[in-house]
Design a protein around this motif. Structure first.
Motif, PDB file in Angstrom:
ATOM      1  N   TYR A  58     -20.029  63.926 -46.249  1.00  0.00           N
ATOM      2  CA  TYR A  58     -19.841  62.723 -47.054  1.00  0.00           C
ATOM      3  C   TYR A  58     -19.406  61.596 -46.125  1.00  0.00           C
ATOM      4  N   LYS A  59     -20.012  60.431 -46.297  1.00  0.00           N
ATOM      5  CA  LYS A  59     -19.683  59.273 -45.462  1.00  0.00           C
ATOM      6  C   LYS A  59     -19.567  58.048 -46.347  1.00  0.00           C
ATOM      7  N   ASN A  60     -18.471  57.303 -46.179  1.00  0.00           N
ATOM      8  CA  ASN A  60     -18.250  56.089 -46.963  1.00  0.00           C
ATOM      9  C   ASN A  60     -17.805  54.986 -46.003  1.00  0.00           C
ATOM     10  N   GLU A  61     -18.734  54.083 -45.706  1.00  0.00           N
ATOM     11  CA  GLU A  61     -18.450  53.023 -44.738  1.00  0.00           C
ATOM     12  C   GLU A  61     -17.365  52.082 -45.232  1.00  0.00           C
ATOM     13  N   SER A  62     -17.387  51.731 -46.522  1.00  0.00           N
ATOM     14  CA  SER A  62     -16.434  50.751 -47.031  1.00  0.00           C
ATOM     15  C   SER A  62     -15.002  51.279 -47.003  1.00  0.00           C
ATOM     16  N   LEU A  63     -14.828  52.567 -47.248  1.00  0.00           N
ATOM     17  CA  LEU A  63     -13.490  53.163 -47.172  1.00  0.00           C
ATOM     18  C   LEU A  63     -13.158  53.664 -45.776  1.00  0.00           C
ATOM     19  N   GLY A  64     -14.154  53.716 -44.917  1.00  0.00           N
ATOM     20  CA  GLY A  64     -13.914  54.082 -43.522  1.00  0.00           C
ATOM     21  C   GLY A  64     -13.626  55.553 -43.300  1.00  0.00           C
ATOM     22  N   ILE A  65     -14.274  56.435 -44.065  1.00  0.00           N
ATOM     23  CA  ILE A  65     -14.019  57.866 -43.929  1.00  0.00           C
ATOM     24  C   ILE A  65     -15.325  58.648 -43.894  1.00  0.00           C
ATOM     25  N   ARG A  66     -15.233  59.803 -43.268  1.00  0.00           N
ATOM     26  CA  ARG A  66     -16.349  60.744 -43.206  1.00  0.00           C
ATOM     27  C   ARG A  66     -15.754  62.141 -43.129  1.00  0.00           C
ATOM     28  N   PHE A  67     -16.311  63.080 -43.894  1.00  0.00           N
ATOM     29  CA  PHE A  67     -15.801  64.450 -43.852  1.00  0.00           C
ATOM     30  C   PHE A  67     -16.864  65.418 -44.342  1.00  0.00           C
ATOM     31  N   GLU A  68     -16.629  66.692 -44.105  1.00  0.00           N
ATOM     32  CA  GLU A  68     -17.502  67.749 -44.609  1.00  0.00           C
ATOM     33  C   GLU A  68     -16.819  68.469 -45.762  1.00  0.00           C
ATOM     34  N   TYR A  69     -17.623  68.980 -46.683  1.00  0.00           N
ATOM     35  CA  TYR A  69     -17.078  69.785 -47.775  1.00  0.00           C
ATOM     36  C   TYR A  69     -18.008  70.964 -48.019  1.00  0.00           C
ATOM     37  N   PRO A  70     -17.499  72.063 -48.543  1.00  0.00           N
ATOM     38  CA  PRO A  70     -18.305  73.287 -48.650  1.00  0.00           C
ATOM     39  C   PRO A  70     -19.414  73.178 -49.690  1.00  0.00           C
ATOM     40  N   GLU A  71     -20.374  74.050 -49.547  1.00  0.00           N
ATOM     41  CA  GLU A  71     -21.444  74.160 -50.523  1.00  0.00           C
ATOM     42  C   GLU A  71     -20.856  74.552 -51.875  1.00  0.00           C
ATOM     43  N   GLY A  72     -21.433  74.024 -52.954  1.00  0.00           N
ATOM     44  CA  GLY A  72     -20.952  74.346 -54.296  1.00  0.00           C
ATOM     45  C   GLY A  72     -19.964  73.343 -54.833  1.00  0.00           C
ATOM     46  N   PHE A  73     -19.743  72.220 -54.103  1.00  0.00           N
ATOM     47  CA  PHE A  73     -18.850  71.157 -54.552  1.00  0.00           C
ATOM     48  C   PHE A  73     -19.629  69.857 -54.723  1.00  0.00           C
ATOM     49  N   VAL A  74     -19.060  68.961 -55.517  1.00  0.00           N
ATOM     50  CA  VAL A  74     -19.654  67.655 -55.787  1.00  0.00           C
ATOM     51  C   VAL A  74     -18.624  66.583 -55.468  1.00  0.00           C
ATOM     52  N   GLN A 120      -6.808  44.118 -53.805  1.00  0.00           N
ATOM     53  CA  GLN A 120      -6.061  45.131 -54.530  1.00  0.00           C
ATOM     54  C   GLN A 120      -5.349  46.059 -53.548  1.00  0.00           C
ATOM     55  N   VAL A 121      -4.220  46.601 -53.999  1.00  0.00           N
ATOM     56  CA  VAL A 121      -3.516  47.584 -53.162  1.00  0.00           C
ATOM     57  C   VAL A 121      -4.344  48.863 -53.069  1.00  0.00           C
ATOM     58  N   TRP A 122      -4.892  49.237 -54.198  1.00  0.00           N
ATOM     59  CA  TRP A 122      -5.728  50.446 -54.225  1.00  0.00           C
ATOM     60  C   TRP A 122      -7.170  50.063 -53.930  1.00  0.00           C
ATOM     61  N   ARG A 123      -7.776  50.715 -52.940  1.00  0.00           N
ATOM     62  CA  ARG A 123      -9.137  50.359 -52.524  1.00  0.00           C
ATOM     63  C   ARG A 123     -10.189  51.292 -53.097  1.00  0.00           C
ATOM     64  N   GLY A 124      -9.857  52.531 -53.322  1.00  0.00           N
ATOM     65  CA  GLY A 124     -10.866  53.431 -53.865  1.00  0.00           C
ATOM     66  C   GLY A 124     -10.413  54.876 -53.844  1.00  0.00           C
ATOM     67  N   THR A 125     -11.113  55.689 -54.631  1.00  0.00           N
ATOM     68  CA  THR A 125     -10.803  57.112 -54.747  1.00  0.00           C
ATOM     69  C   THR A 125     -12.080  57.920 -54.615  1.00  0.00           C
ATOM     70  N   VAL A 126     -11.986  59.019 -53.891  1.00  0.00           N
ATOM     71  CA  VAL A 126     -13.086  59.978 -53.769  1.00  0.00           C
ATOM     72  C   VAL A 126     -12.564  61.306 -54.297  1.00  0.00           C
ATOM     73  N   GLU A 127     -13.208  61.826 -55.326  1.00  0.00           N
ATOM     74  CA  GLU A 127     -12.775  63.088 -55.917  1.00  0.00           C
ATOM     75  C   GLU A 127     -13.789  64.187 -55.610  1.00  0.00           C
ATOM     76  N   VAL A 128     -13.270  65.364 -55.322  1.00  0.00           N
ATOM     77  CA  VAL A 128     -14.106  66.512 -54.971  1.00  0.00           C
ATOM     78  C   VAL A 128     -13.898  67.590 -56.030  1.00  0.00           C
ATOM     79  N   TRP A 129     -14.991  67.989 -56.678  1.00  0.00           N
ATOM     80  CA  TRP A 129     -14.943  68.960 -57.764  1.00  0.00           C
ATOM     81  C   TRP A 129     -15.852  70.148 -57.448  1.00  0.00           C
ATOM     82  N   THR A 130     -15.503  71.293 -57.994  1.00  0.00           N
ATOM     83  CA  THR A 130     -16.470  72.381 -57.969  1.00  0.00           C
ATOM     84  C   THR A 130     -17.655  71.983 -58.848  1.00  0.00           C
ATOM     85  N   GLN A 131     -18.800  72.540 -58.547  1.00  0.00           N
ATOM     86  CA  GLN A 131     -19.990  72.230 -59.344  1.00  0.00           C
ATOM     87  C   GLN A 131     -19.757  72.563 -60.822  1.00  0.00           C
ATOM     88  N   ALA A 132     -19.088  73.694 -61.070  1.00  0.00           N
ATOM     89  CA  ALA A 132     -18.854  74.123 -62.458  1.00  0.00           C
ATOM     90  C   ALA A 132     -17.958  73.134 -63.196  1.00  0.00           C
TER      91      ALA A 132
END
Length: 227
Positions: A73-89, A102-114
């Motif tokens: 996953y890569k997000n230029e505007s938030l300035g982050i990049r990372f890997e996550y396991p298969e079976g997640f969204v 704003q003080v809060w710039r954004g949120t990235v949530e990681v969920w299991t597919q289910a």
């Protein structure tokens, strides 16, 4: 005459053997230069990669990996990049534009597919969403250092305790425990330019905590800062 004939005979044998040896050597050279069998990688040919079957959300970049079927996953505007396991969204629909102060710039949530699919079908309607892994990016206008910044955000981190120093993405970070709707394990580190704080949280308290911990550890271990 007999002496001369004997000399010719004895000297023709080595010459004949030499011709045989040359033919054998030539055959070996040709065999060595033959094309390798299929399945053996020759220069310029890469091994077959394993591609993750995880869903690709807006703002994500999917890379093949021969290690563990990871997705990047890569997000230029938030300035982050990372890997996550298969079976997640990854869901990054909650974010602010860079033009908003704003003080809060954004949120990235990681969920299991289910869990993600269950949320789309309103299976959790009227109840709390399950615990998951999330990354939050906040502005740090006052350039507070880690623990000072955490303690200034008592609206978000309830009763932080058990601070531990860590290294994440080649940055000094702190890990701590806090409470709330769920017990939360959190890591906070500054962005590369020091203007933001990046928060990685693992909420605990549901039956699939082991799966989410796997994602949490993978994100922590592969996080890269893009600015």
């Amino acid at each position: 005459m007999s002496i001369q004939r004997e000399w010719i005979t004895t000297n023709r044998i080595p010459w004949f053997l030499g011709r045989v040896w040359c033919c054998v050597s030539l055959g070996l050279i040709i065999a060595c230069q033959a094309e390798p069998p299929s399945g053996v990688n020759s220069p310029g040919t890469s091994a077959k990669s394993v591609v993750s079957s995880s869903s690709t959300e807006p703002g994500t970049e999917t890379n093949s990996s021969s290690r563990d079927s990871q997705t990047t996953y890569k997000n230029e505007s938030l300035g982050i990049r990372f890997e996550y396991p298969e079976g997640f969204v990854v869901d990054d629909t909650n974010k602010q534009s860079d033009t908003e102060s704003q003080v809060w710039r954004g949120t990235v949530e990681v969920w299991t597919q289910a869990d993600y699919e269950a949320m789309q079908t309103n299976d959790f309607e009227g109840t709390e969403l399950p615990a998951n892994v999330s990354l939050w990016v906040y502005r740090n206008r006052d350039r507070l250092w880690l623990q000072d910044w955490v303690e200034s955000r008592s609206d978000y981190f309830v009763s932080p305790q058990n601070y531990k120093q860590q290294q994440v993405a080649n940055q000094d970070a702190i890990a701590f425990q806090s409470t709330g709707l769920y017990e939360v394990e959190t890591i906070v580190l500054p962005s590369g330019d020091g203007q933001d704080m990046i928060v990685i949280s693992l909420a605990k308290g549901t039956g699939n905590e082991a799966a989410y911990r796997q994602a949490f550890e993978r994100i922590r271990g592969t996080l890269q800062l893009l600015r």
